[in-house]
Write a protein that holds these residues in place. Structure first.
Motif, short mmCIF file in Angstrom:
data_model
loop_
_atom_site.label_atom_id
_atom_site.label_comp_id
_atom_site.label_asym_id
_atom_site.label_seq_id
_atom_site.Cartn_x
_atom_site.Cartn_y
_atom_site.Cartn_z
N ASN A 174 0.67 -1.37 0.21
CA ASN A 174 0.18 0.03 0.25
C ASN A 174 0.98 0.89 -0.05
N GLU B 216 -6.87 2.88 -6.46
CA GLU B 216 -6.85 3.77 -6.39
C GLU B 216 -6.92 3.82 -4.56
N ALA B 217 -7.28 2.25 -4.34
CA ALA B 217 -6.94 1.77 -2.49
C ALA B 217 -6.14 0.67 -2.62
N ASP B 218 -5.70 0.92 -1.11
CA ASP B 218 -5.02 -0.45 -0.80
C ASP B 218 -6.45 -1.08 -0.54
N THR B 219 -6.15 -2.67 -0.25
CA THR B 219 -6.92 -3.32 0.17
C THR B 219 -7.92 -3.49 0.93
N ARG B 220 -7.29 -2.94 2.50
CA ARG B 220 -8.07 -2.98 3.73
C ARG B 220 -8.87 -1.90 3.06
N THR B 221 -9.20 -0.72 2.98
CA THR B 221 -9.90 -0.22 2.90
C THR B 221 -11.51 -0.53 1.85
N ILE B 222 -10.54 -1.21 1.10
CA ILE B 222 -11.96 -1.22 -0.36
C ILE B 222 -12.49 -2.23 0.52
N LEU C 132 -13.66 -2.90 3.44
CA LEU C 132 -14.05 -2.05 4.99
C LEU C 132 -15.17 -1.43 3.77
N SER C 133 -15.21 -0.57 2.94
CA SER C 133 -15.99 -0.22 2.36
C SER C 133 -17.04 -0.96 1.74
N LEU D 90 -17.33 2.57 -1.78
CA LEU D 90 -16.88 1.67 -3.00
C LEU D 90 -16.80 2.20 -3.91
N ILE E 10 -15.23 5.08 -4.06
CA ILE E 10 -13.43 5.29 -3.65
C ILE E 10 -12.52 5.09 -5.51
#
Length: 124
Positions: free
Chosen positions: A40, A51-57, A59-60, A88, A91
């Motif tokens: 990340n 656009e975003a890291d796996t954790r953010t994806i 969580l969204s 999501l 993001i």
């Protein structure tokens, strides 16, 4: 990596390793440290076009699912009105308005045919 985004690489090296002048390092060491950056990091996300890291994806996705479940239990949900917007998709940039992908709704076949004729003739 340097040719893609030198600033992102410099920031990552400074943040993770405390290296502020990467040019002072031997090339092999710089390559090893650059490849060892976490997934990340700025430069790796840019390399992978994320656009975003796996954790953010993830969580969204959880937040979107919870919002959908809560909405489905309301009167609006029963009538399929005012569906909550997806975090999501915001993001990932999937909700950006694009006039070429807008949907048209028709109440009758005649209305559809009239609109189709306008499109075929090039009228807008």
């Amino acid at each position: 990596m340097i040719s893609l985004d030198e600033d992102a690489l410099v920031c990552d090296l400074a943040e993770i390793y405390g290296i502020f002048d990467y040019r002072a390092l031997p090339v092999k060491l710089l390559a090893t440290l650059s490849c060892g950056l976490r997934e990340n990091s700025r430069i790796k996300m840019k390399l992978n076009n994320l656009e975003a890291d796996t954790r953010t994806i993830l969580l969204s996705m959880v937040a979107d699912s919870l919002a959908f479940i809560a909405w489905s239990k309301t009167e609006d949900g029963m009538k399929n009105k005012q569906r909550p917007k997806s975090i999501l998709s915001q993001i990932m940039g999937m909700d950006r308005e694009d006039s070429s992908s807008s949907n048209m709704v028709f109440d009758s076949l005649d209305e559809y045919k009239a609109a189709w004729k306008k499109i075929v003739k090039g009228e807008d």
